[in-house]
Structures are given as structure tokens and as C-alpha cells.
Design a protein around this motif. Sequence first.
Motif, PDB file in Angstrom:
ATOM      1  N   THR A  83      36.704  -9.607  27.044  1.00 55.63           N
ATOM      2  CA  THR A  83      35.257  -9.833  26.991  1.00 55.63           C
ATOM      3  C   THR A  83      34.884 -11.042  27.838  1.00 55.63           C
ATOM      4  OG1 THR A  83      35.184  -8.915  24.765  1.00 55.63           O
ATOM      5  CG2 THR A  83      33.296 -10.244  25.454  1.00 55.63           C
ATOM      6  N   TRP A  84      35.639 -12.142  27.686  1.00 55.53           N
ATOM      7  CA  TRP A  84      35.374 -13.327  28.497  1.00 55.53           C
ATOM      8  C   TRP A  84      35.559 -13.023  29.979  1.00 55.53           C
ATOM      9  CZ3 TRP A  84      32.384 -17.011  27.659  1.00 55.53           C
ATOM     10  CH2 TRP A  84      32.246 -17.577  26.397  1.00 55.53           C
ATOM     11  N   GLY A  85      36.550 -12.193  30.285  1.00 60.31           N
ATOM     12  CA  GLY A  85      36.762 -11.811  31.675  1.00 60.31           C
ATOM     13  C   GLY A  85      35.546 -11.131  32.267  1.00 60.31           C
ATOM     14  N   TRP A  86      34.989 -10.183  31.533  1.00 64.46           N
ATOM     15  CA  TRP A  86      33.792  -9.494  32.033  1.00 64.46           C
ATOM     16  C   TRP A  86      32.587 -10.424  32.114  1.00 64.46           C
ATOM     17  CZ3 TRP A  86      33.921  -5.547  34.923  1.00 64.46           C
ATOM     18  CH2 TRP A  86      34.980  -4.642  34.826  1.00 64.46           C
ATOM     19  N   ILE A  87      32.477 -11.343  31.165  1.00 61.98           N
ATOM     20  CA  ILE A  87      31.385 -12.331  31.231  1.00 61.98           C
ATOM     21  C   ILE A  87      31.516 -13.145  32.505  1.00 61.98           C
ATOM     22  CG2 ILE A  87      30.501 -14.467  30.186  1.00 61.98           C
ATOM     23  CD1 ILE A  87      31.148 -13.178  27.425  1.00 61.98           C
ATOM     24  N   HIS A  88      32.732 -13.595  32.829  1.00 60.48           N
ATOM     25  CA  HIS A  88      32.932 -14.406  34.032  1.00 60.48           C
ATOM     26  C   HIS A  88      32.765 -13.592  35.309  1.00 60.48           C
ATOM     27  CE1 HIS A  88      33.820 -18.408  32.587  1.00 60.48           C
ATOM     28  NE2 HIS A  88      34.513 -17.863  31.606  1.00 60.48           N
ATOM     29  N   ILE A  89      33.126 -12.328  35.292  1.00 58.60           N
ATOM     30  CA  ILE A  89      32.918 -11.481  36.472  1.00 58.60           C
ATOM     31  C   ILE A  89      31.428 -11.343  36.763  1.00 58.60           C
ATOM     32  CG2 ILE A  89      33.071  -9.097  37.328  1.00 58.60           C
ATOM     33  CD1 ILE A  89      35.869  -8.990  35.978  1.00 58.60           C
ATOM     34  N   VAL A  90      30.657 -10.982  35.753  1.00 58.59           N
ATOM     35  CA  VAL A  90      29.207 -10.813  35.933  1.00 58.59           C
ATOM     36  C   VAL A  90      28.557 -12.135  36.306  1.00 58.59           C
ATOM     37  CG1 VAL A  90      27.056 -10.222  34.729  1.00 58.59           C
ATOM     38  CG2 VAL A  90      29.078  -8.791  34.438  1.00 58.59           C
ATOM     39  N   LEU A  91      28.908 -13.191  35.589  1.00 61.32           N
ATOM     40  CA  LEU A  91      28.329 -14.504  35.876  1.00 61.32           C
ATOM     41  C   LEU A  91      28.703 -14.975  37.279  1.00 61.32           C
ATOM     42  CD1 LEU A  91      26.633 -16.803  34.731  1.00 61.32           C
ATOM     43  CD2 LEU A  91      28.723 -17.788  33.799  1.00 61.32           C
ATOM     44  N   GLY A  92      29.940 -14.732  37.683  1.00 58.50           N
ATOM     45  CA  GLY A  92      30.381 -15.127  39.016  1.00 58.50           C
ATOM     46  C   GLY A  92      29.581 -14.444  40.114  1.00 58.50           C
ATOM     47  N   VAL A  93      29.336 -13.156  39.960  1.00 56.81           N
ATOM     48  CA  VAL A  93      28.537 -12.417  40.946  1.00 56.81           C
ATOM     49  C   VAL A  93      27.109 -12.959  40.999  1.00 56.81           C
ATOM     50  CG1 VAL A  93      27.525 -10.146  41.459  1.00 56.81           C
ATOM     51  CG2 VAL A  93      29.945 -10.327  40.835  1.00 56.81           C
ATOM     52  N   ILE A  94      26.531 -13.210  39.842  1.00 58.34           N
ATOM     53  CA  ILE A  94      25.157 -13.723  39.797  1.00 58.34           C
ATOM     54  C   ILE A  94      25.080 -15.130  40.402  1.00 58.34           C
ATOM     55  CG2 ILE A  94      23.292 -14.454  38.247  1.00 58.34           C
ATOM     56  CD1 ILE A  94      24.160 -12.126  36.390  1.00 58.34           C
ATOM     57  N   VAL A  95      26.014 -15.999  40.042  1.00 54.11           N
ATOM     58  CA  VAL A  95      26.013 -17.374  40.569  1.00 54.11           C
ATOM     59  C   VAL A  95      26.157 -17.354  42.088  1.00 54.11           C
ATOM     60  CG1 VAL A  95      27.310 -19.544  40.641  1.00 54.11           C
ATOM     61  CG2 VAL A  95      26.804 -18.490  38.448  1.00 54.11           C
ATOM     62  N   ALA A  96      27.069 -16.546  42.613  1.00 52.51           N
ATOM     63  CA  ALA A  96      27.264 -16.474  44.065  1.00 52.51           C
ATOM     64  C   ALA A  96      26.020 -15.916  44.755  1.00 52.51           C
ATOM     65  CB  ALA A  96      28.484 -15.628  44.396  1.00 52.51           C
TER      66      ALA A  96
END
Length: 132
Positions: free
Chosen positions: A58-71
Amino acid sequence: MSETTSTKQGWTEGVSLGAAIIMVTVGIIQFFQGVAAVAKNEVFVVGIQYVYKFDLTTWGWIHIVLGVIVAAVGFALFTGAGWARVSAIVVAAISIIANFLWIPYYPWWSILIIALDVVVIWAVSTWKPAAA
């Protein structure tokens, strides 16, 4: 406008462009951090158990989505558009919260990202592109 104001604004503009670079870099790294958490749960060692614990996938998917949005917001910030600056502040604040909750899994990284997000919020909130 005085010379002091324009010098200060020029410095702030440079820091804000640096904030855009920081956001893109942090977004990419958070994306790969999320991929690592989703792909192999054994990469991270869990310390103290907290109330807001999620499993690593779950944390992995949170960081994937957040990473795309932040970039993406980091790239948009290069334009200096008002919506991009507001979005950068909101996304950096969300990143602070997510990394605070991620502290049990990767404390030093979380603290570093929180500090960088604070720099991004400061830089973007003090930048006035129309005045430059």
C-alpha cells in the motif's frame, strides 16, 4: 522598485527554480521508492509499530502515485504559472504528511524529504514572477 528588492526577488526566483528541480528529483525518487516497496517488501525494515500502519505494498502505491504527481507539478513549476505554484505548495504539503507517516520504514529519507518539501514551500510562496 529598489535595487535591493529586485536582487532579493532574483535570488528568490533562482531558489524557486531550484525548488522545481527538487520537486522533479524527489518525485522520481519517490516513484522508484514506491516500486521497490511494491516489488519486494523485504527491502524495508519496519521499526516501531505506529497506529497509522499500512502494509508495504500500500505504501509502495502511495509513493508511486505521489512521485508521479510531485514530478509533474515540478515540471509545471518551471512555467511560473500561478496554478503551478499553488499546486506545488499543496503537493509539497501532502508529501510532508506522507513522509511523516513513512518515518517507521525509512526515517532518514523521510526527514530529508520533509526538509526539502519545506524549502519548496518557502521558495514557491515567496516567489513573485510578475515582479521579476
